[in-house]
Design a protein around this motif. Structure first.
Motif, PDB file in Angstrom:
ATOM      1  N   ASP A   1       9.475   8.443   1.890  1.00 37.73           N
ATOM      2  CA  ASP A   1       8.048   7.253   1.418  1.00 37.73           C
ATOM      3  C   ASP A   1       6.780   8.499   0.507  1.00 37.73           C
ATOM      4  O   ASP A   1       6.251   7.980  -0.122  1.00 37.73           O
ATOM      5  CB  ASP A   1       7.396   6.555   2.501  1.00 37.73           C
TER       6      ASP A   1
ATOM      7  N   ASP B   1      12.718  -2.097   0.101  1.00 36.76           N
ATOM      8  CA  ASP B   1      11.588  -1.829   1.066  1.00 36.76           C
ATOM      9  C   ASP B   1      11.666  -3.089   1.674  1.00 36.76           C
ATOM     10  O   ASP B   1      11.571  -3.263   2.946  1.00 36.76           O
ATOM     11  CB  ASP B   1      10.083  -1.643   0.631  1.00 36.76           C
TER      12      ASP B   1
ATOM     13  N   LYS C   1      12.424  -3.201   4.973  1.00 33.97           N
ATOM     14  CA  LYS C   1      10.691  -3.658   6.330  1.00 33.97           C
ATOM     15  C   LYS C   1      11.367  -4.579   6.913  1.00 33.97           C
ATOM     16  O   LYS C   1      11.086  -5.409   8.101  1.00 33.97           O
ATOM     17  CB  LYS C   1       9.888  -4.338   5.613  1.00 33.97           C
TER      18      LYS C   1
ATOM     19  N   HIS D   1      13.307   7.039  -3.360  1.00 29.13           N
ATOM     20  CA  HIS D   1      12.802   6.407  -2.733  1.00 29.13           C
ATOM     21  C   HIS D   1      14.714   6.064  -2.160  1.00 29.13           C
ATOM     22  O   HIS D   1      14.093   5.003  -0.727  1.00 29.13           O
ATOM     23  CB  HIS D   1      12.968   5.329  -3.331  1.00 29.13           C
TER      24      HIS D   1
END
Length: 487
Positions: free
Chosen positions: A125, A187, A191, A228
Motif C-alpha cells: 500500500d 483492492d 477488501k 501494488h
C-alpha cells in the motif's frame, strides 16, 4: 516511511533534474527502471532468495559501483539489454532510454534516493500509493499531456463500488492507461471478499488484464500493478500488454471497465505521391462491429461489447457525442439497446478530467444472448452535472460527491430503484421515439440561468467557459481534418 513522505522525497529530486530539461514523465520513467532493478536485487537476497530475472552483469550492485561516464554507459547498455528480454523485463524496458544526461545526477538518484530504501520491506500500500502519487503529479503537468492516461480516482472508486467485482471473474480494461481501474478492482476484491489461497493466486495472475497502445504508458502501468502486489517480475504471462485493442478481439471477459482515450477521430499522417503530408482517417472495419466509423469512442464502445462474455458487465467512460451523434452513432446505440441491457448512465460534471474541454458520462450495460425482444427495459440516468461545479485544484471531485449516485444505483439489487431529483428512469419505448435515439437527456433547471445570486465562483465560471470553448475548438478541428482528408 509514509506514502506521502516517499512521494515528497522522490519529487523533490525531480525539480533538480527539471533544470536539465527532464520532464515529469521522463523522471517517473527513469524512477521506474531504477526501482525495478533495486527491487529485483532485494528479492534475490535473503530472506526471499529468489532466482533473479536480471541478466548477469547488469544487476543493481553492478550499477552502484560505477561513477561518471562508466555509469552512464553501463546504464544505457542495461536498458538496451533488458528491452530485448521476454516477460516483465521486456514490458518495462521496451524502447527504454536514459534521459538523465549528467552522470553525477544519475548517480545521486541511484545512491541517495533509490538505494537508501529497502523497497521490498515497504508494504504494497505504501509503495503503490507512493507510485500512484507520482503518476498523479505527472498527470497534473498540463504541458506533458499525461493527463489523458489518468482517470480521476474518486470516479474510478465509485464505478468499481457499483460494479462490485466477484472472485474468479476476469476483468479487462482495453485502454488501461496507468492501471487505475485494474487497481481499484483488485483492492475491492481484497477488501470485500475473504479470498482463499487459490483465489489470491488467481487474483495476482489471471484475473486482471490491461491493453495499452503506448509503450511508455504500459511500463508505468506494469510497474504500478507490480508495486501494488499484482504480477511479479518473473511472470511470463503479464497483466498488461502493448497493442492496439481495436485491431481485433483479444479475449472474452466477465467485466470490462474502461475510460477510452478522448479525441474523437482515429487518423494517421501519411506522405502522398507529391511529397505532401496529409491526414487519412483510420476507419476500423471489423465483421463483429455494428457500424464502420473513424470515431474512436464509438469503436471502443463496440469493441467492449465484443469482448464481454454472455451476461458480462461493462462500465465505460464516454464523451457526450457518443450519446447523440447520428449515422454510425445512432446505429450503434440502437443495436446496443437491443443486444445489451443498457441500464444506467451517469452524466459527469465538467472540470474533473486532466484533458480539458471534456463533457463525459459513464455508461453501464450487461451483454445478453441473442433474442428477438430488445434487452433494455429501462435506462436510469443520474445527473451529476447540472448545478455541480468542480475544478482540478480548488474544488476537486471527491469520492463522497458520488455517494448519492452509488446509493441510487443500488448495487445490491439494481432492479429495485426509486426516482429522485437527480435520478430518473426512461423506458425503452420512450428512448426509441427520440430523434436519432438521442440519449443526451437532462431535466434539471440550471440555477445559474435562473438566478444570478446562485452563480458559482468566478474562477469556476472562467474554467467552464474555457472547457466549452476547447470542446468546440476540438470539434471544429475534427471537421477541418475530415475536409482535408476528403480532398
Amino acid at each position: 516511511m509514509t506514502a506521502n513522505g516517499l512521494v515528497q522525497k522522490l519529487w523533490n529530486y525531480c525539480n533538480i533534474l527539471r533544470d536539465d530539461g527532464l520532464s515529469y514523465g521522463d523522471y517517473v520513467e527513469q524512477l521506474t527502471f531504477l526501482l525495478f532493478l533495486k527491487m529485483a536485487d532485494e528479492q534475490s537476497g535473503p530472506p526471499l532468495n529468489r532466482p533473479s530475472v536480471v541478466p548477469k552483469g547488469f544487476s543493481w550492485r553492478a550499477l552502484i559501483k560505477l561513477d561518471g561516464d562508466d555509469l552512464e554507459t553501463h546504464y544505457r547498455h542495461t536498458l538496451e539489454e533488458f528491452g530485448k528480454r521476454p516477460g516483465m523485463l521486456g514490458v518495462i524496458f521496451r524502447k527504454a532510454q536514459n534521459k538523465i544526461q549528467d552522470p553525477a545526477k544519475l548517480r545521486r538518484l541511484i545512491v541517495d534516493l533509490i538505494d537508501k530504501e529497502t523497497w521490498t520491506s515497504l508494504g504494497s500500500d505504501v509503495k503503490g500509493d507512493a507510485y500512484e502519487g507520482l503518476l498523479q503529479k505527472n498527470a497534473e503537468d498540463v504541458k506533458g499531456g499525461a493527463g489523458q492516461y489518468f482517470t480521476p480516482r474518486a470516479l474510478i472508486s465509485a464505478v468499481v463500488d457499483v460494479m462490485a467485482p466477484q472472485p474468479n471473474k476476469t476483468i479487462c480494461d482495453p485502454a488501461c492507461g496507468t492501471g487505475g481501474f485494474l487497481l481499484a478492482a483488485h483492492d475491492y476484491l481484497v477488501k470485500h471478499h475473504a479470498l482463499d489461497r487459490a483465489q489470491k493466486k488467481q487474483l495476482r495472475s489471471g484475473t486482471l488484464f490491461g491493453i495499452e497502445l503506448v509503450d511508455g504508458v504500459t511500463r508505468l502501468c506494469a510497474m504500478n500493478l507490480m508495486l501494488h502486489g499484482i504480477g511479479d517480475e518473473s511472470d511470463t504471462e503479464l497483466a498488461v500488454t502493448t497493442k492496439d485493442a481495436l485491431a481485433g478481439k483479444h479475449g472474452e471477459y466477465d467485466m470490462v471497465l474502461a475510460n477510452p482515450p478522448f479525441g474523437k477521430k482515429s487518423s494517421v499522417t501519411i506522405v502522398n505521391e507529391a511529397g505532401e503530408q496529409q491526414k487519412e482517417s483510420l476507419i476500423i472495419n471489423r465483421d463483429d462491429f455494428w457500424a464502420t466509423t473513424s470515431n474512436k469512442q464509438l469503436n471502443f464502445l463496440q469493441h467492449i461489447f465484443t469482448i464481454l462474455k454472455q451476461h458480462g458487465r461493462g462500465a465505460v467512460v464516454l464523451p457526450d457525442n457518443v450519446l447523440f451523434e447520428g449515422g454510425a452513432g445512432e446505429t450503434i446505440r440502437r443495436e446496443l439497446l437491443k443486444q445489451a441491457d443498457v441500464h444506467t448512465l451517469l452524466r459527469l460534471p465538467t472540470g474533473i478530467f486532466y484533458a480539458q474541454g471534456v463533457k463525459a458520462n459513464v455508461l453501464f450495460f450487461d451483454r445478453k444472448p441473442a433474442r428477438e425482444k430488445p434487452w433494455t427495459d429501462k435506462l436510469w440516468i443520474y445527473d451529476l452535472r447540472t448545478n455541480k461545479h468542480f475544478t482540478l485544484k480548488e474544488s476537486t471531485l471527491k469520492r463522497s460527491d458520488l455517494d448519492d449516485f452509488v446509493a441510487c444505483y443500488n448495487p445490491k439489487n439494481r432492479h429495485e430503484r426509486k426516482d429522485s431529483e437527480r435520478f430518473k428512469g426512461f423506458a425503452y419505448d420512450e428512448l426509441i421515439k427520440r430523434d436519432k435515439l438521442n440519449l443526451d437527456i437532462f431535466w434539471l433547471k440550471d440555477e445559474a440561468l435562473e438566478d444570478s445570486a446562485n452563480l458559482p465562483a468566478p474562477e469556476i465560471i472562467a474554467r467552464e467557459i474555457v472547457d466549452d470553448l476547447e470542446a468546440a475548438l476540438a470539434q471544429f478541428r475534427e471537421i477541418a481534418e475530415d475536409l482535408d482528408a476528403a480532398k
